[in-house]
Design a protein around this motif. Structure first.
Motif, short mmCIF file in Angstrom:
data_model
loop_
_atom_site.label_atom_id
_atom_site.label_comp_id
_atom_site.label_asym_id
_atom_site.label_seq_id
_atom_site.Cartn_x
_atom_site.Cartn_y
_atom_site.Cartn_z
N ALA A 16 0.81 -1.22 0.00
CA ALA A 16 0.00 0.00 0.00
C ALA A 16 0.84 1.26 0.00
CB ALA A 16 -0.94 0.00 1.20
N VAL A 17 2.07 1.18 0.51
CA VAL A 17 2.92 2.37 0.56
C VAL A 17 3.63 2.61 -0.78
CG1 VAL A 17 3.28 2.02 3.02
CG2 VAL A 17 4.97 1.14 1.40
N LEU A 18 3.52 1.65 -1.69
CA LEU A 18 4.16 1.79 -3.01
C LEU A 18 3.26 2.57 -3.96
CD1 LEU A 18 5.50 -1.87 -3.41
CD2 LEU A 18 6.70 0.13 -2.48
N SER A 19 3.82 3.04 -5.02
CA SER A 19 3.06 3.80 -6.02
C SER A 19 2.20 2.85 -6.86
CB SER A 19 4.02 4.57 -6.93
OG SER A 19 3.34 5.02 -8.09
N THR A 20 0.89 3.05 -6.82
CA THR A 20 -0.01 2.22 -7.63
C THR A 20 0.30 2.38 -9.10
OG1 THR A 20 -1.76 2.46 -5.96
CG2 THR A 20 -2.42 1.71 -8.15
N THR A 21 0.54 3.59 -9.53
CA THR A 21 0.81 3.86 -10.95
C THR A 21 2.05 3.12 -11.42
OG1 THR A 21 -0.22 6.05 -10.80
CG2 THR A 21 1.25 5.66 -12.67
N LYS A 22 3.11 3.16 -10.61
CA LYS A 22 4.34 2.48 -11.00
C LYS A 22 4.14 0.96 -11.04
CE LYS A 22 7.59 6.02 -9.42
NZ LYS A 22 8.69 6.35 -8.48
N LEU A 23 3.41 0.43 -10.07
CA LEU A 23 3.13 -1.01 -10.06
C LEU A 23 2.30 -1.40 -11.28
CD1 LEU A 23 2.26 -1.57 -6.28
CD2 LEU A 23 4.25 -2.49 -7.49
N MET A 24 1.31 -0.59 -11.62
CA MET A 24 0.46 -0.86 -12.78
C MET A 24 1.29 -0.88 -14.06
SD MET A 24 -2.72 1.61 -11.69
CE MET A 24 -2.94 2.12 -13.39
N ASN A 25 2.16 0.09 -14.21
CA ASN A 25 2.98 0.19 -15.40
C ASN A 25 3.94 -1.00 -15.52
OD1 ASN A 25 1.78 2.60 -16.15
ND2 ASN A 25 3.32 3.87 -15.16
N ARG A 26 4.56 -1.38 -14.42
CA ARG A 26 5.50 -2.50 -14.45
C ARG A 26 4.79 -3.82 -14.73
NH1 ARG A 26 9.97 -2.99 -9.96
NH2 ARG A 26 10.48 -4.65 -11.47
N ALA A 27 3.58 -3.96 -14.19
CA ALA A 27 2.82 -5.20 -14.40
C ALA A 27 2.09 -5.21 -15.74
CB ALA A 27 1.81 -5.39 -13.26
N GLY A 28 1.96 -4.05 -16.37
CA GLY A 28 1.21 -3.97 -17.62
C GLY A 28 -0.28 -4.22 -17.41
N ALA A 29 -0.79 -3.80 -16.25
CA ALA A 29 -2.18 -4.07 -15.89
C ALA A 29 -3.10 -2.97 -16.41
CB ALA A 29 -2.31 -4.20 -14.38
N SER A 30 -3.39 -3.03 -17.72
CA SER A 30 -4.26 -2.01 -18.32
C SER A 30 -5.73 -2.29 -18.11
CB SER A 30 -3.96 -1.90 -19.82
OG SER A 30 -4.16 -3.15 -20.46
N LEU A 31 -6.06 -3.53 -17.74
CA LEU A 31 -7.45 -3.90 -17.47
C LEU A 31 -7.51 -4.70 -16.18
CD1 LEU A 31 -10.46 -4.34 -18.29
CD2 LEU A 31 -9.70 -6.41 -19.48
N ILE A 32 -8.37 -4.27 -15.25
CA ILE A 32 -8.60 -5.03 -14.03
C ILE A 32 -10.10 -5.24 -13.85
CG2 ILE A 32 -6.49 -4.24 -12.89
CD1 ILE A 32 -8.34 -2.39 -11.17
N LEU A 33 -10.46 -6.29 -13.11
CA LEU A 33 -11.87 -6.62 -12.90
C LEU A 33 -12.15 -6.87 -11.42
CD1 LEU A 33 -10.90 -7.94 -15.84
CD2 LEU A 33 -13.30 -8.62 -15.88
N PRO A 34 -12.37 -5.80 -10.65
CA PRO A 34 -12.70 -5.96 -9.24
C PRO A 34 -14.11 -6.54 -9.09
CG PRO A 34 -12.12 -3.69 -9.79
CD PRO A 34 -12.37 -4.40 -11.05
N PHE A 35 -14.34 -7.36 -8.04
CA PHE A 35 -15.71 -7.81 -7.79
C PHE A 35 -15.99 -7.90 -6.30
CE2 PHE A 35 -13.88 -12.01 -7.20
CZ PHE A 35 -14.80 -12.71 -6.41
N TYR A 36 -17.27 -7.73 -6.00
CA TYR A 36 -17.79 -7.78 -4.63
C TYR A 36 -19.04 -8.67 -4.62
CZ TYR A 36 -15.24 -3.29 -3.96
OH TYR A 36 -14.29 -2.29 -3.89
#
Length: 341
Positions: A16-36
């Motif tokens: 949580a203390v890391l940059s979400t944007t940087k993690l997204m870019n490194r992982a190449g996560a352009s699409l995510i599907l959250p569910f509840y």
């Protein structure tokens, strides 16, 4: 699977203390599907003994976090992605909800409409209109009942049940081991302790009604199948899996006039074979299917893995960053693609 879930929980606080944007870019996560499944500020006895229910304020904060990093997508966007294999140049998320619980109508839909977020909701067709209750929700109700009722009658009834089901000194432990195939034991125990599931269905109405579903559809929400009565697919034969899937999807499409057939696996798609997906593809009734494995790559173009966002008291940032970090850790080990036999 249990190890991976536990590990992700442990690293989520750190992530949580890391940059979400940087993690997204490194992982190449352009699409995510959250569910509840649901959100609520009031107690929900049929769920609360299974997992923590998010508060409405927590849910809104989750959505605001998602909207700062991704744009919301509708079902048509996913259908197009599955057909072309091309992701949008912009980052996107598709939000969905399982089990067709009434809180989707009461609390969730108004929030999503206000924020301009489309969503899908997946229905167990045996439970719509409060006709029956998911066996795990019966487990939760029984545990809740025992915690709040200590009369001699309850104790004697439980002792009588233990005599027929030896090997468990803790009734709650026993209840949590019950599976789909022996779910009838829950009805037997409920009678012994005078817990009326039918009365609960009538008075509490935990599921959406057909009237509410039509209203939600008119507001732009999409509905799909989630099996008939929520079995664990890894323990079903292929024919049973296909029957549960096709029957639920066909029922939803026909009754609510859905444009696309969509399906989310109850529990998990773990151990579901390639034969299942090949058959679905040939039959051409179902456009999209959804799993619950988190951030994963799929070789099946119409099958998408979703990320569970109901993880204890973790925030959306903690859940997503944990998923992204876990994905990056597994990358060098070749563990991010699902292979089916």
């Amino acid at each position: 699977m249990l190890f991976s879930q536990t590990f992700k929980r442990k690293i989520s606080r750190f992530a949580a203390v890391l940059s979400t944007t940087k993690l997204m870019n490194r992982a190449g996560a352009s699409l995510i599907l959250p569910f509840y499944h649901l959100v609520s500020d009031v107690p929900v006895p049929h769920v609360s003994e299974l997992y923590r229910v998010k508060k409405i304020e927590e849910f809104e904060k989750d959505l605001d976090f998602l909207l700062t990093h991704y744009q919301p997508l509708g079902i048509e966007d996913l259908v197009e992605i599955s057909r072309t294999g091309e992701l949008s140049k912009r980052l996107g998320f598709f939000l969905s909800f399982d089990d067709g619980l009434r809180e989707f109508y009461d609390y969730i839909a108004p929030i999503l409409l206000r924020k301009g977020i489309p969503a899908g909701c997946f229905l167990n067709t045996a439970f719509v209109d409060n006709q029956d209750l998911f066996f795990r929700y019966k487990v939760s109700l029984l545990i809740h009942h025992f915690k709040n009722n200590r009369e001699d009658l309850q104790i004697k009834a439980v002792d009588a049940w233990r005599e027929r089901e030896p090997g468990y000194s803790n009734i709650i432990q026993k209840l949590l081991t019950i599976k789909y195939d022996n779910r009838d034991q829950l009805d037997e125990l409920a009678k012994l302790v005078r817990l009326d599931f039918d009365h609960y269905l009538k008075t509490q109405q935990p599921y959406l009604t057909s009237e509410q579903i039509f209203e939600l559809k008119d507001q732009g929400f999409y509905f799909g199948g989630h099996s008939v009565d929520h079995p664990e697919y890894q323990y079903l034969e292929l024919e049973q899996q296909l029957e549960q899937t096709n029957q639920s999807v066909a029922s939803v499409m026909e009754k609510y006039k859905m444009k696309y057939g969509t399906f989310s696996f109850p529990f998990t798609d773990h151990k579901v074979s390639a034969d299942f997906f090949n058959t679905i593809k040939k039959e051409k009734q179902i456009a999209l299917t959804f799993g619950t494995a988190g951030l994963k790559k799929e070789k099946i173009p119409f099958h998408f893995q979703r990320i569970p966002f109901e993880v204890g008291n973790l925030t959306a940032r903690e859940v997503l960053n944990g998923e992204l970090l876990y994905y990056l850790i597994k990358g060098p080990l070749g563990k991010n693609t699902i292979h089916r036999r």
